[in-house]
Design an enzyme around this catalytic site. Sequence first.
Site, PDB file in Angstrom:
ATOM      1  N   TRP A 271      20.932  -2.874   0.307  1.00 51.52           N
ATOM      2  CA  TRP A 271      22.249  -3.088  -0.312  1.00 51.52           C
ATOM      3  C   TRP A 271      22.332  -4.440  -1.016  1.00 51.52           C
ATOM      4  CZ3 TRP A 271      26.583  -6.377   0.587  1.00 51.52           C
ATOM      5  CH2 TRP A 271      26.400  -7.329   1.582  1.00 51.52           C
TER       6      TRP A 271
ATOM      7  N   SER B  64      38.589  -2.675  -8.260  1.00 48.72           N
ATOM      8  CA  SER B  64      39.568  -2.140  -7.313  1.00 48.72           C
ATOM      9  C   SER B  64      39.930  -3.194  -6.266  1.00 48.72           C
ATOM     10  CB  SER B  64      38.993  -0.890  -6.633  1.00 48.72           C
ATOM     11  OG  SER B  64      39.719  -0.575  -5.482  1.00 48.72           O
TER      12      SER B  64
ATOM     13  N   HIS C 297      28.132 -13.830   1.910  1.00 45.59           N
ATOM     14  CA  HIS C 297      28.611 -14.343   3.195  1.00 45.59           C
ATOM     15  C   HIS C 297      30.129 -14.293   3.320  1.00 45.59           C
ATOM     16  CE1 HIS C 297      27.863 -15.634   7.162  1.00 45.59           C
ATOM     17  NE2 HIS C 297      28.976 -16.322   7.043  1.00 45.59           N
TER      18      HIS C 297
ATOM     19  N   TYR D  19      33.119 -12.147   6.007  1.00 48.26           N
ATOM     20  CA  TYR D  19      34.410 -12.567   6.576  1.00 48.26           C
ATOM     21  C   TYR D  19      35.554 -11.731   6.040  1.00 48.26           C
ATOM     22  CZ  TYR D  19      31.744 -16.139   8.744  1.00 48.26           C
ATOM     23  OH  TYR D  19      30.811 -16.765   9.513  1.00 48.26           O
TER      24      TYR D  19
ATOM     25  N   SER E   5      45.006  -9.891  17.021  1.00 43.93           N
ATOM     26  CA  SER E   5      46.078 -10.839  17.344  1.00 43.93           C
ATOM     27  C   SER E   5      47.440 -10.156  17.408  1.00 43.93           C
ATOM     28  CB  SER E   5      46.117 -11.967  16.300  1.00 43.93           C
ATOM     29  OG  SER E   5      44.874 -12.603  16.226  1.00 43.93           O
TER      30      SER E   5
ATOM     31  N   HIS F  81      21.077 -16.932   4.977  1.00 39.13           N
ATOM     32  CA  HIS F  81      20.504 -15.587   4.841  1.00 39.13           C
ATOM     33  C   HIS F  81      19.110 -15.633   4.230  1.00 39.13           C
ATOM     34  CE1 HIS F  81      24.238 -13.373   5.775  1.00 39.13           C
ATOM     35  NE2 HIS F  81      24.836 -14.416   5.228  1.00 39.13           N
TER      36      HIS F  81
ATOM     37  N   ARG G 106      12.919  -4.481   9.851  1.00 35.23           N
ATOM     38  CA  ARG G 106      13.986  -3.556   9.470  1.00 35.23           C
ATOM     39  C   ARG G 106      13.559  -2.781   8.219  1.00 35.23           C
ATOM     40  NH1 ARG G 106      18.522  -7.537   6.764  1.00 35.23           N
ATOM     41  NH2 ARG G 106      19.622  -5.570   6.504  1.00 35.23           N
TER      42      ARG G 106
END
Lengths: 544, 41
Positions: A150, A177, A261, A265, A276, A311, A458
């Site tokens: 990806w 989008s 990165h 998040y 929360s 990474h 992987r």
Amino acid sequence: MSSNTAAAHDHTHDHTHDDHHGAPKGLLRWVFTTNHKDIGTLYLVFSLLMFLIGGGMALIIRAELFQPGLQLVNPEFFNQMTTMHALVMIFGAVMPAFVGLANWMIPMMIGAPDMALPRMNNWSFWILPFAFTMLIGTLFMPSGGPAGGWTLYPPLSLQTGNSFAFVIFAIHMLGISSIMGAINVIATILNMRAPGMTLLRMPLFVWSWLITAFLLIAVMPVLAGAVTMLLTDRFFDTTFFSAAGGGDPVMFQHIFWFFGHPEVYIMILPAFGIISEIIPTFARKPLFGYTAMVYATASIAFLSFIVWAHHMFTVGMPLGAELFFMYATMVIAVPTGVKVFNWVSTMWRGAMTFETPMLFALAFVILFTIGGFSGLMLAIVPADFQYHDTYFVVAHFHYVLVTGAVFAIIAAAYYWLPKWTGNMYNERLGKIHFWWSVISVNVLFFPQHYLGLAGMPRRIPDYAVQFADYNMISSIGGFAFGLAQLLFAFIVWQCARGGVKATAQVWEGAKGLEWTLPSPAPYHTFDEPPKIDDSVVAHGDVAH
Amino acid sequence: MNDPRPSGSGIRRTVVILAIIAVIIYLLFIAAGVFGYKDGA
């Protein structure tokens, strides 16, 4: 709360005159809708569909890896599956699910009648089915789908056939989008809050989405820039990423991870917001350290921009840069730790009950933390040289994204389903779904830590025989986890069709504007701004 | 900012600013690619 609930009922009943119609009928309602609840539903249904398709791809991967040797698929198709599984899950399942939750809940949480830009909202959604038809359609093209992962690293990704143009176009559409959705969220939160709903009274879910939306606007154009350059390298003879022409393939990695990165998040901050909301409700206590939670979320977002090169430690960079990115990455553990400690402190001495949303939220806190710790291990440069591109990384990000993001989305679905449908879901089936999921997901992903530490790379369809046992265990967990999610789809379908009627507040400990509305929430809500006082505000510096 | 229902102009301003930021970031990173060439490398 009861007086507020009654007031909300009155408020709703006041608005039965002509211009406050209910939902239109027929299929075209869904095509032309500008209603935030309809669009939220569209996003959520689409995301569930993508989750099942992406899950099917994961099961092809796990079936092939059930034992060593090549059994079911050829290596090229296997690589297409690993690539497509990630793209579908990230851009088709997790991100649209959070946007769907934002659409449903943000206007109701801040007392707005709808999103600020309802027509753009419709467009943001309807781009997605076309983009994914095109993306998944590449699997059926003569040159096959993308198979380079990806991350689309050149030069490997540039070996994709002509279907590559469709992949790039689909990614551009997904980006457009997302940017439109993010602009809509920010415009809504900054301009549409009811009087009295100050920024520091907003629910944490709204805060986390406000910050996420800024991240989206900052980094989706970066991805667009990177894939535009890939497109011209592949089809128009530029050499942005080709050393032979004066370009640099490592530059792609820097640009990609400057997007990649923060993207991680983007997929976890709204999950923090959901957790929360849920933990205070079922602990029957206000959230511990509300303001600290807001600042921690903002800090995590800021830090996400200065850690990208962790990474790519193995590409070879100056020692100073490696040290910087290592320490900057470790610093993220501080605001994340603040969040985990605050969730635990919220539960401390609370009158807790363990309905399904709370069970998933608790599993999130524990299992996401495991994913966080393996992330810290990966941040250590010399250790990363061993772990890089092994199954340890696969285990790490699946703990973060499956037991993190996906568990939070499932928790949110159980938590708000009664508000959306007016019916309670089947609690017994919900608990079965939880235990089945939480056991099988650990059987699936925990052994992958050991595989990675033992050196299994992987993205390979075959492996050395010493990895056989753990791969077999992992595959069994994978099929069990996949089956559990079919049960989840059934529970949602059953709840939408009927069941025990939900009250307005639904959960005894629930606080916040959305719980003052009847269940199911009327098609139009807060046509007139609600009165905000401490009794209806769940968060912030308010008396409880 | 805590004003009730809002001004269309507030929404418009927010949208325009954010859209411009997005376009600038896009162009900035393409520029990074363009100037990232190491001639003759």
